[in-house]
Design an enzyme around this catalytic site. Structure first.
Site, mmCIF file in Angstrom:
data_model
loop_
_atom_site.group_PDB
_atom_site.id
_atom_site.type_symbol
_atom_site.label_atom_id
_atom_site.label_comp_id
_atom_site.label_asym_id
_atom_site.label_seq_id
_atom_site.Cartn_x
_atom_site.Cartn_y
_atom_site.Cartn_z
ATOM 1 N N GLY C 147 -0.122 5.122 2.422
ATOM 2 C CA GLY C 147 0.536 3.949 1.845
ATOM 3 C C GLY C 147 0.220 2.575 2.504
ATOM 4 C CB CYS C 148 0.029 -0.967 1.377
ATOM 5 S SG CYS C 148 1.340 -0.963 0.370
ATOM 6 C CE1 TYR C 149 5.362 -3.853 3.088
ATOM 7 C CE2 TYR C 149 5.828 -2.333 1.150
ATOM 8 C CZ TYR C 149 5.750 -3.574 1.650
ATOM 9 O OH TYR C 149 6.222 -4.778 0.944
ATOM 10 C CB ALA C 152 0.532 -2.581 8.177
#
Lengths: 344, 344, 344, 344
Positions: C147-149, C152
């Site tokens: 996932g994107c979060y 990061a």
């Protein structure tokens, strides 16, 4: 082939770097700035931290020894001085400023309020409107890269003028630009809290791109009338739309008009004439070298509406400069530039 | 005096509430919606949590019993139906939709693609362009509140037409609007990721405000030519700018032109003619009922440029509606509306 | 090598297309959607008008015959169904949804409120956190793209956990995302007028990326405490910043901490550890596959602050998916991805 | 009662003007600036063109003769000098800068890197956190108006500290602000093209509001631990959100927690505790003096999440200053401030 960039840390400069990093034939040999030589490129440009390049001072002779082309991504008033130093050296020059575009020094001085470049250099400079002047560009050593607004406007108007549909008519160009067109220099106009959630008009009837547009239209049409041209700032970073109104010298229809554009721009991969009854928005060319054009004929008024969009930093600056470099060096026009817009 | 709002949760509705909450003479008596009756106002509008109002169903008779004025902040196609129910009751109606603005039902049906309101009601409706039609408004019971674009355009063009400077000339209106003008209904056009960092043109030569503008200009000038009018969406929430180009029937100067505007709008506190050579940007009227106008005469082309800005939700909707209510009820025109723009 | 994309018109899909168009080894063979097969790609995506591709229906057998890899750029709940059809065919699958990331079906069902993918498939899926799981990825046929979060957050936290600096400590991740993370589906949350000039928190303590982050951290640290993770929407299209707060099990300094990160990420070209005392902002990775990380040790509190930024659609989705494809196919990790961020 | 504003053309100054123009009891008597005296207010602030006020030089004696209150909307470092001149005169002072907030001059000099105001004046200054210090404010003549971040943070944390739920615990405040908080001075950080479509962290662990927050929390809790406080810039003009994480000294639930807040803030009209499970976004207080607060208890981690939003220029500056003026003068706390947020 090697290239150097003078004015490497401005918005035009870093956009040249972005494209040239992926260019198959042109390699960045050196980066130059007037005020930051000795520093690393990424100190001023955190987004380029994966590059190790150092910024160098501007030494035309040294540059001419190592590179085939130099891009001047310098402001108006600076290029006109640098150009003299480069013009006697064995290097091709692509100037992104407005300094070499106007063939009449008096015009330049009237609109730019600055001293013009030497006349013998201006005479050698070819106006780099890539889709229309490729022949001349190929034989030149100095290219005056077109302004952002003129690129959008001229590509949108060209078919009507070159095909004889527009003669002795007035043209109204209502242009809108993202804020990056104003460059990196701080000003209250481009202060975030002033510009955000705001829409501004500026330089009403006085923009220095007026004579540039008229000069090129005048080459296509001997009886050109003075144009009306106004510019606005849109609260966004990139993108230009020119909405244009013009009367043509015949009865027509939107479909016929669109056919004209499609025919004229066949073989020009960066101009994408839109499907019938569709009009471009600026984001559909974001970060790319495309110019998207939509047209309509208004039966109520007999006027033609032309909508032309570009990314002001790409087709309106660095992208077209590289396209000109490609033409100049006999490369494929799309080399290093054939990437899709960023969306959304 | 009491007022009711139908369509209280849309953007026009909550803007009416914001101003009426501070109005010295008009008190909100009830709020109505078609689909959310029984709920609390703040459930849909978190910003109004300090209010305890409940949303009620739309019962014209009940509304007419408790209120002196009803604001219809309903979409086009809805007002035309509600209006019949209100028109026989003892209540004044201010309609913010486009349904009662066009005097010719065929025109409405052509441009709106919907069934027009009953003709006998349209005939009674007065076009509420407050600065110009105050006399008629005062004697009316049904007000067709002007559209956002027409308000900006007409206030900008009025002096030239009413003073006889513009006759049988064509007018080009290039208009730009913040996205709130598109209302609360979801669409891919107004999806954040599509609209942000984007500038769009829409309804090219086909916007339903064209006949509304022509109708009012036609009242001022018997030989009006069809106008050119185009609309764009700007990535911001509020604000309209109309940039207008027109040829006048005399030699003039920017200063003389500005004097004309200043004279015509003397005594009209909401129109602020800008100082010489200054042009308004949209943010300087943000959240307020002002219309700011700048003018220029272009000696190169002989054309006049007029720049007119409003907040589309205030002077272009709720604010002008309250201004009309003030006129209608014999109150001071500025009552409840005399607040400064939000800046920055 | 050929690839196919299922879900080609969503934001993840068009971003895959943008990068793959310039990939030296992976060629797009076909594009698939569930609802628009038969149409041209550019009808839905005006920015891709220079491509002539048709959208096809989703036929796993046909896809497996022509392509080596299929990217599932489909929403959660769809991939879990498609995966079964692809898993028996001779094709590698890279799934961009959340459906194959959680190894425990119950966890998936608790957080996603949907039926989990078949357990035997989940067991085969490798979590494609490219910088950390390259070994496993290389040997796999099904990749669950992170996932994107989580991308990061995990890249920012990894050095502390893998090097034993963080044990049995609580972690607070305060994450902020551009709006494109919410995809193309319309909702009032992402309606322009609601989201512009607004900053929102959502899914407080309930985001489905919580178990994904904990699962990976748990692999690095056996005594992991439940994490605190919250997410906000920023009025911009692209970019994620995770600001993280954590107590480490030793005295340290900002310089020492930075050295740790630099050492750990040596040889990982897409992670750019920032210079001492500099912190990344989201725009410096715009449109690129970089993850930029800055760190600080706060002597007042004894806490470490980690700031990690990515472009949610690139390193947080399509870019990392291609990076995984490169690893999977034995190509250079940076192939087709080594382009500079768009700036400004 | 009359008031004067020093620093009338900055963002704090024009926001004071906006509210005071509609204040029933406080009348603007004069406007002062250091550098533009003699000019008209609207020359610098086109949005205030309906006002005719002239800007005057800063003459404390003359100001004290005509006004009952002076607002110092001046930057830190300026107020500390002006305050000495005003403190012996018969006028109440409300200072919007940070110069009078810290009771320990050494702290001020450490965090602000400037010379502190005279100690005897600091001792007389009352911290104007209106909801909590009304008693002291009423009896004071010098008010140190709280900072924007501290206002959002302290109003969000106060119930836990004053009711004894938070003791000897660490607090993490992750704060986000619109760009107007950075004021009108130009800088590359707030240059439109750099800030738009960007999200930035700044002054990591070093913001000068840290000691201000700790000072007030320390008054409520004798065993306060150093707080973690970080600040980010959001690409929007107005609004602050503080997302806060804290461990409380008891088992609780979201409902119970919310009840605590509702009880504590009963009778405080500007604090709107959100309905259960709803969290505020910044836009719902846009242009208003409200502080909206949402709370949650996370059973997984045992931590409390508090979300507090304000408009940084209103409740975080000019609005709270007027609220303090109202308290100081014995007026109703809401006088001139009871207006609805601008939405959308």
């Amino acid at each position: 082939m090697n290239v150097s960039i003078v004015g490497a840390t401005g918005y035009g400069g870093v956009e040249l770097i972005r494209f040239l990093n992926n260019h198959p034939h042109l390699k960045i040999k050196s980066l130059h700035t007037s005020s930051q030589s000795g520093r690393s490129l990424y100190e001023e440009n955190a987004h380029l931290m994966h590059m190790n390049d150092k910024l160098e001072e501007i030494d035309p002779e040294a540059i001419a020894k190592k590179s085939d082309i130099v891009f001047l991504a310098t402001p108006s008033g600076v290029s006109s001085q640098l150009i003299s130093e480069f013009s006697d050296l064995n290097i091709k020059v692509i100037d992104l400023s407005g300094d070499l575009r106007l063939q009449t020094p008096g015009e330049y001085e009237h609109w730019y309020k600055k001293t013009a470049a030497p006349h013998h250099i201006i005479e050698k400079a070819v106006y780099g409107l890539a889709e229309w002047n490729a022949e001349e560009i190929r034989q030149s050593t100095i290219i005056a890269n077109p302004g952002c607004y003129p690129t959008a406007a001229l590509l949108g108007l060209a078919p009507l003028f070159t095909e004889g549909w527009a003669t002795a008519t007035d043209v109204i160009i209502d242009a809108k630009s993202g804020v990056s067109g104003a460059g990196k220099s701080l000003s209250s106009v481009t202060h975030y809290s002033e510009m955000n959630e705001n829409f501004k008009i500026y330089k009403v009837n006085q923009h220095q791109h007026i004579p540039e547009i008229e000069q090129q239209l005048g080459r296509w049409s001997s009886d050109l009338q003075p144009i009306t041209f106004n510019t606005h700032l849109v609260p966004m970073t990139r993108g230009i739309m020119a909405t244009m109104y013009i009367k043509v010298n015949r009865q027509t229809s939107t479909a016929e008009l669109r056919d004209l554009y499609e025919t004229v721009y066949e073989g020009h991969p960066f101009v994408r004439v839109q499907p019938l009854d569709r009009f471009p928005s600026t984001k559909q060319v974001y970060g790319s070298n495309f110019c998207d054009i939509g047209v309509a004929y208004d039966e109520r008024t007999g006027k033609v509406t032309i909508v032309s969009v570009i990314d002001n930093l790409v087709k309106g600056a660095a992208g077209q400069a590289i396209q000109n470099a490609n033409i100049l060096m006999g490369l494929e026009e799309t080399a290093g530039l054939w990437s899709s817009p960023l969306y959304p």
